[in-house]
Scaffold this motif. Sequence first.
Motif, short mmCIF file in Angstrom:
data_model
loop_
_atom_site.label_atom_id
_atom_site.label_comp_id
_atom_site.label_asym_id
_atom_site.label_seq_id
_atom_site.Cartn_x
_atom_site.Cartn_y
_atom_site.Cartn_z
N CYS A 1 0.87 -1.11 -0.11
CA CYS A 1 0.13 0.02 0.19
C CYS A 1 0.99 1.49 -0.04
O CYS A 1 0.37 2.21 -0.30
CB CYS A 1 -0.92 0.16 1.50
N GLY A 2 2.29 1.16 0.07
CA GLY A 2 3.16 1.97 0.24
C GLY A 2 3.27 3.52 1.16
O GLY A 2 2.53 4.55 1.10
N VAL A 3 2.38 2.43 2.65
CA VAL A 3 2.38 3.66 3.21
C VAL A 3 4.34 3.13 4.50
O VAL A 3 4.36 1.94 4.43
CB VAL A 3 1.42 2.87 4.66
N ALA A 4 3.96 4.28 5.24
CA ALA A 4 4.88 4.32 5.67
C ALA A 4 5.42 3.47 7.46
O ALA A 4 3.79 3.97 8.07
CB ALA A 4 5.84 5.46 6.00
N ILE A 5 5.32 3.51 8.36
CA ILE A 5 5.49 3.04 9.84
C ILE A 5 6.68 3.61 10.35
O ILE A 5 7.56 4.47 10.71
CB ILE A 5 5.86 1.42 9.91
N GLU A 6 5.89 4.35 11.73
CA GLU A 6 7.04 5.14 12.10
C GLU A 6 7.87 4.33 13.15
O GLU A 6 6.97 3.05 14.02
CB GLU A 6 5.25 6.19 12.90
N ILE A 7 8.87 4.75 13.64
CA ILE A 7 10.20 3.92 14.59
C ILE A 7 9.17 5.54 16.22
O ILE A 7 9.83 6.04 15.35
CB ILE A 7 11.34 4.19 14.89
N ASN A 8 8.46 4.71 16.52
CA ASN A 8 8.18 5.34 17.57
C ASN A 8 9.31 5.24 19.58
O ASN A 8 8.82 4.30 19.92
CB ASN A 8 6.45 5.17 18.42
N THR A 9 9.40 6.33 19.86
CA THR A 9 10.09 6.00 20.87
C THR A 9 9.25 6.21 22.34
O THR A 9 9.83 6.19 22.99
CB THR A 9 11.43 7.28 21.17
N SER A 10 8.34 6.37 22.09
CA SER A 10 7.77 6.75 23.36
C SER A 10 7.23 5.45 24.31
O SER A 10 6.74 5.20 25.19
CB SER A 10 6.02 7.38 23.21
N GLY A 11 7.53 3.93 23.52
CA GLY A 11 8.02 3.31 24.02
C GLY A 11 8.14 3.11 25.44
O GLY A 11 7.66 2.04 26.62
N LYS A 12 9.49 4.02 25.93
CA LYS A 12 10.39 3.86 26.42
C LYS A 12 9.44 4.52 27.77
O LYS A 12 9.23 4.41 29.35
CB LYS A 12 11.01 4.73 26.70
N THR A 13 8.52 5.05 28.14
CA THR A 13 7.39 5.58 29.39
C THR A 13 6.05 4.49 29.21
O THR A 13 4.97 4.73 30.59
CB THR A 13 6.30 7.02 28.24
N LYS A 14 5.98 3.25 28.54
CA LYS A 14 5.48 2.29 29.21
C LYS A 14 6.10 1.67 30.14
O LYS A 14 6.65 1.23 29.90
CB LYS A 14 4.63 1.68 28.15
N GLU B 1 8.47 0.96 4.15
CA GLU B 1 9.03 2.39 4.71
C GLU B 1 9.19 2.55 5.71
O GLU B 1 8.24 2.44 6.19
CB GLU B 1 8.77 3.27 3.60
N VAL B 2 10.38 3.79 6.43
CA VAL B 2 9.97 3.76 7.72
C VAL B 2 10.16 5.27 7.73
O VAL B 2 11.33 6.29 7.04
CB VAL B 2 11.04 3.38 8.60
N THR B 3 9.86 6.24 9.10
CA THR B 3 10.19 7.01 9.63
C THR B 3 9.90 7.78 11.20
O THR B 3 10.14 6.71 11.57
CB THR B 3 8.76 8.23 9.33
N PHE B 4 10.53 8.86 11.60
CA PHE B 4 10.13 8.86 13.57
C PHE B 4 8.93 9.99 12.64
O PHE B 4 8.79 10.48 12.73
CB PHE B 4 11.56 9.46 13.31
N GLY B 5 9.21 9.43 14.75
CA GLY B 5 8.06 10.05 15.41
C GLY B 5 8.64 9.78 17.55
O GLY B 5 8.15 8.80 18.33
N SER B 6 8.71 11.03 18.43
CA SER B 6 8.96 10.59 19.04
C SER B 6 8.03 10.18 19.88
O SER B 6 7.63 10.07 21.05
CB SER B 6 9.38 12.16 19.72
N ASP B 7 6.45 10.96 19.31
CA ASP B 7 5.64 10.38 20.58
C ASP B 7 5.54 11.57 21.66
O ASP B 7 4.98 11.19 22.63
CB ASP B 7 4.62 9.63 20.45
N ALA B 8 6.17 12.65 21.39
CA ALA B 8 6.01 13.48 22.87
C ALA B 8 4.73 13.64 23.10
O ALA B 8 4.16 14.56 22.63
CB ALA B 8 7.73 14.75 22.03
N HIS B 9 4.66 13.31 24.47
CA HIS B 9 3.91 14.68 25.05
C HIS B 9 4.52 15.60 25.97
O HIS B 9 2.93 16.18 26.77
CB HIS B 9 2.78 14.21 26.21
N ILE B 10 5.36 15.80 26.12
CA ILE B 10 6.09 16.99 27.23
C ILE B 10 6.80 17.35 26.02
O ILE B 10 7.22 16.62 25.24
CB ILE B 10 6.12 16.38 28.24
#
Length: 269
Positions: free
Chosen positions: A190-203, A224-233
Motif C-alpha cells: 500500500c506504500g504506507v510508512a511505519i514510524e519508529i516511535n520512541t514513546s514506548g520507553k514511557t510504558k 519504509e520507515v519514519t520517526f516520531g517521538s510521540d512527545a507529550h511533553i
Amino acid sequence: MKFDLHTHHFRCGHADGNIRDYIEAGIAAGLQVIGISDHTPYFASAEEQPFPRIAMGKQELKSYVDEVLKLKKEYEGQIDVLLGIESDFFPEHASLYRSTLAAYPFDYIIGSVHSSDNTSIFNKSRWKNLSPKEQIVHKENYYDLIRQSARSGMFQILGHIDAMKGNYPPFSEIPAEKAIDDTLRTIAECGVAIEINTSGKTKLSGGWYPSDAILERALHYGVEVTFGSDAHIPSRVGDEWEQVAARLKEIGFTTWVYYKQKQKQTVAL
C-alpha cells in the motif's frame, strides 16, 4: 536532516504545553522539520468531546489547524512546521473520518489503532483470564485492523504498530508471526510508512515501537520507515533520534521518509 513527525499538545487533554512550546523544543533539539500531530476528535460521537482526556473536541479541529498554519508562517526559515494529525482507525467510521479530514490541508495523517475488540490496546485488564488461544485471537484482530488501516488509503504513516505491548510486555511473545508478516506485506504493497516511535520507553514495555524483530521483517518486505517521538511533553521532542538512526543503519535501512503536502520526502540515513 533531522525530523520528528509525532507530537501532541494540550488540546488532547493528556499532554503538556502548547504548539509553540513543541516547535521551540524542536529548534533546540536541532530539528529541521517538526510535525504537529495531535489526536483527532471522536467524529462519530454525538457528543462534542466524549473523552476530554484522550482527544480534542470536534469544534477545536479548525482552531488547531489554523494555529499550526499560523506558526508555520511565523517560523519559516527557522524550522519547517508540518500540519499533521494522528487519527484513530475505526472501520465502521472510516468514511466519516476520511471526508472530515479531507477538508483540511494536512501534510500527512498518522493512522493509529488504539482500540481493538472494543477495548483500549493499553488496558492491562483485557488480558486477564484469556487462554493462550484467545490471546492469539486478540493479537491477530489487532493486526487485522492495522492491515485494514493500511488498505484504507487514508494514511501516509501508521503509528506504533506493536503498541499493544506497551502496558503488557508479554504481548510480544504471543505467537502471531503470520499475522505480522501479512501486515508488513500489506503495508509495503500500500506504500504506507511505519514510524519508529520512541514513546514506548514511557510504558511498561520500555524501548521503542516497533521491536527490532519487526523492523528487520519490515526491511525484508520493503516497508519504509519514519520517526516520531510521540512527545507529550516538549522535552521529549526528537528523543533518541540519533540512536534510532544508528539502529536502523545496523538493521540495514539506508533511507527513511517524511511527508510534506502528502508527498514522500526521502532522507538518507
